[in-house]
Design an enzyme around this catalytic site. Structure first.
Site, PDB file in Angstrom:
ATOM      1  N   VAL A  56       0.842  -1.200   0.000  1.00  0.00           N
ATOM      2  CA  VAL A  56       0.000   0.000   0.000  1.00  0.00           C
ATOM      3  C   VAL A  56       0.882   1.257   0.000  1.00  0.00           C
ATOM      4  O   VAL A  56       0.659   2.202  -0.764  1.00  0.00           O
ATOM      5  CB  VAL A  56      -0.940   0.002   1.229  1.00  0.00           C
ATOM      6  CG1 VAL A  56      -1.722   1.305   1.308  1.00  0.00           C
ATOM      7  CG2 VAL A  56      -1.885  -1.188   1.182  1.00  0.00           C
ATOM      8  N   HIS A  57       1.895   1.235   0.835  1.00  0.00           N
ATOM      9  CA  HIS A  57       2.812   2.367   1.007  1.00  0.00           C
ATOM     10  C   HIS A  57       3.514   2.701  -0.322  1.00  0.00           C
ATOM     11  O   HIS A  57       3.516   3.848  -0.776  1.00  0.00           O
ATOM     12  CB  HIS A  57       3.833   1.968   2.073  1.00  0.00           C
ATOM     13  CG  HIS A  57       4.884   2.965   2.403  1.00  0.00           C
ATOM     14  ND1 HIS A  57       4.611   4.178   2.992  1.00  0.00           N
ATOM     15  CD2 HIS A  57       6.228   2.930   2.256  1.00  0.00           C
ATOM     16  CE1 HIS A  57       5.737   4.849   3.186  1.00  0.00           C
ATOM     17  NE2 HIS A  57       6.746   4.114   2.742  1.00  0.00           N
TER      18      HIS A  57
END
Ligand code: HEM
Ligand code: SF4
Lengths: 234, 314
Positions: A184-185
């Site tokens: 996600v990051h």
């Protein structure tokens, strides 16, 4: 906290007028710290996954074979843990939640669509980044502690078999969580164009700061702490 | 007396099983041989053991190992635990039988049980580091072992030991796979002076045990029985116990051993759920980008930042 800096401004954050405006977001030590952590995390994920599932065992080839992988992984883990602790100390103050964050999180549709004009102005970090920060901190602590108990070479005699079984299960689950968070990051950094520059050169353009972290930009420019808002500015 | 296995001839003999007879192989999917070899077993009759440790010595000797000189801690069990060298260990328990008032010396030869469903093999992440032959022998293949210690976590009997002085790989009893392959029995069985250890097919061993149990019952050991725990699918090392209703008496022999549910969860659902979750997160990212496109800064944003900085500078 230094008294002469606004709440959401870190040491080294500065604005350079021009066309485009350039904003310093990360100092050289902060970037080195981040890169070291990132490289270790990728190596840990690869070496860990190699032992996680037989279909990924071939990844041990990247580390010089199965035995080397088993040997290196926990040591890279120790380096990563120390390095992450550095990042934690740098960033924790900037990651406290405020009223604006709940309002931001309350509009996931707008967040995912990138309609930032419909969201409250964001400080140095938005609520998603803050969540990532805290979740990753917890996950890495769990990985470190469970990793120690799993580490047969040095800690094999210190723990009971039942503790080791629990630790290896917890470690595997926490690793999955860490890898998913990391996806996600990284995806967010790619999706939001201009972000990678913050990591490579420590600088972003004024437009980037205006669009994604407007309250932070205002604080850097004015040198004054601004109260978080719960609705977009008119 | 159980007929002993005759001494080997001096002629070289071809092994009776090998790679083609693998029944299980760690971290691999294999095609099983069409036919399973007759299962073998070692039977340890605790009631016949005199605690001489000939088996312990024979084990070290056959495997060309020496145990470190330890210190006497006041018990007969020596060394105090299994080690990377001592694949087998006589564990001595003094127990006062409340019914008869007798002091009983319960001596159990500890070591790998050669489980039909081996937890060590299930836990092992290295392809081919642990194998099970179709005759039931579970063996560690050291070329493939990476020394992670997962087998230690998988084993319900706490058997494998990591080597700290040799090569940091895992070691345990091989059931003398190298002797059995050429028609011999394990070294410990060969050395045992009372036939407390005998070796043969699993069926033969069960039959032999049945006779021994009958004899023990006739001598007042009403609960004598065979230890062949079903929780691990049975074992290829079995015990005759005087008190089979209380296996814990024998230096903590587990009553109902099975692969720990924690290990089953780790090696089962976690693997599938984990890889699925990672794949799903990556796929969602990909789809999100396809749908929303890049989140770009506009010239309008840059312009706004210029105005803000100029105002702030003044
Ligand atoms: C923070 C310090 C860490 C330590 C001390 C540590 C230690 C260990 C140890 C000792 C093992 C067993 C294999 C071996 O001996 O090499 C292991 C396995 C593993 N580690 Fe770590 N680790 C750490 C961090 C991480 C991180 C950050 C990740 C993932 C992003 C990770 C993912 C894994 C995975 C997937 C496995 C395999 C688990 C399995 O077989 O199911 N580890 N770790
Ligand atoms: S007793 Fe332990 S080491 Fe031996 S086969 Fe069973 S699980 Fe593996």
């Amino acid at each position: 906290m230094s008294a002469d800096r606004p709440r959401d401004v870190a040491r080294g954050d500065a604005v350079h007028p021009g066309n485009p405006v350039i904003v310093d977001r990360y100092t050289v030590p902060a970037r080195m710290n981040h890169w070291l952590t990132a490289i270790c995390l990728v190596l840990l994920a690869l070496s860990g996954l190699a032992l996680f599932h037989p279909s990924l065992f071939f990844l041990t080839g990247l580390f010089g074979g199965g035995q080397m992988t088993r040997f290196l992984h926990p040591w890279i883990g120790v380096v990563m843990f120390v390095s992450f602790a550095g990042l934690f100390l740098r960033f924790w103050r900037l990651n406290f939640f405020d009223r604006g964050d709940s309002a931001w999180l309350g509009k996931p549709g707008e967040v995912l669509a990138g309609k930032e004009e419909k969201l409250p102005e964001v400080g140095k970090y938005n609520a998603g980044q803050k969540l990532y920060f805290w979740l990753m901190s917890i996950t890495i602590l769990v990985l470190f502690l469970s990793g120690i108990v799993t580490w047969q070479q040095y800690f094999g005699d210190r723990f009971t078999v039942d503790q080791k079984r629990a630790a290896v299960l917890v470690h595997a689950l926490a690793a999955i969580v860490a890898i998913c968070l990391w996806i996600v990051h990284v995806y967010a950094a790619i999706w939001v164009r201009g972000t990678i520059n913050a990591m490579t050169r420590g600088k972003v353009t004024g437009g980037w700061a205006w669009r994604h972290h407007r309250r932070w930009l205002r604080e850097v420019v004015t040198g004054k702490t601004l109260p978080p808002t719960t609705a977009p500015e008119k | 007396m159980f007929p002993p296995i005759p001494n080997p001839s001096t002629e070289p003999v071809a092994p009776t099983f090998g790679e083609a007879d693998l029944w299980r192989r760690s971290a691999s999917t294999i095609e099983r041989p069409a036919e399973r070899q007759t299962e073998v077993a070692k039977l340890i009759d605790v009631s016949k053991c005199i605690g001489c440790k000939a088996c312990q010595a024979a084990c070290l000797e056959w495997n060309e190992l020496t145990e470190e000189i330890g210190s006497n801690v006041g018990v007969m069990t020596n060394p105090p635990d299994l080690t990377e060298n001592s694949y087998t260990l006589m564990r001595f328990t003094e127990w006062e039988n409340p019914e008869s008032g007798n002091l009983e010396w319960l001596i159990r030869k500890d070591g790998c049980m050669h489980c039909e469903d081996p937890g060590c093999l299930k836990a092992c992440p290295a392809p081919g580091a642990i194998v099970q032959y179709s005759n039931g022998i579970v063996d560690f293949v050291h070329e493939n072992c990476i020394g992670c210690g997962y087998c230690v976590k998988g084993c319900p009997f706490n058997i494998p030991r990591l080597s700290n002085v040799r090569d940091r790989k895992a070691y345990k009893c091989t059931l003398c796979v190298d002797r059995v392959a050429v028609g011999q029995g394990p070294a410990c069985a060969k050395a045992c002076p009372t036939q407390a250890i005998v070796f043969g097919t699993k069926d033969e061993m069960k039959e032999w045990a049945a006779g021994r149990i009958e004899d023990l019952k006739a001598r007042g050991f009403a609960n004598a029985g065979l230890y062949d725990p079903p929780g691990v699918g049975g074992t290829h090392v079995m015990y005759v116990l005087q008190h089979a209703d209380r296996p814990e008496l024998y230096a903590g022999l587990p009553r109902d051993p099975r692969i720990s549910p924690v290990v089953e969860a780790w090696k089962g659902v976690t693997k599938y759920a984990g890889l699925t979750a990672i794949g799903a997160f990556a796929a969602i990212g990909f789809l999100h980008h396809l749908v929303t496109g890049a989140n770009r800064v506009s010239e309008h944003d840059e312009e706004a930042a210029r105005r803000l900085t100029e105002r702030g500078e003044k």
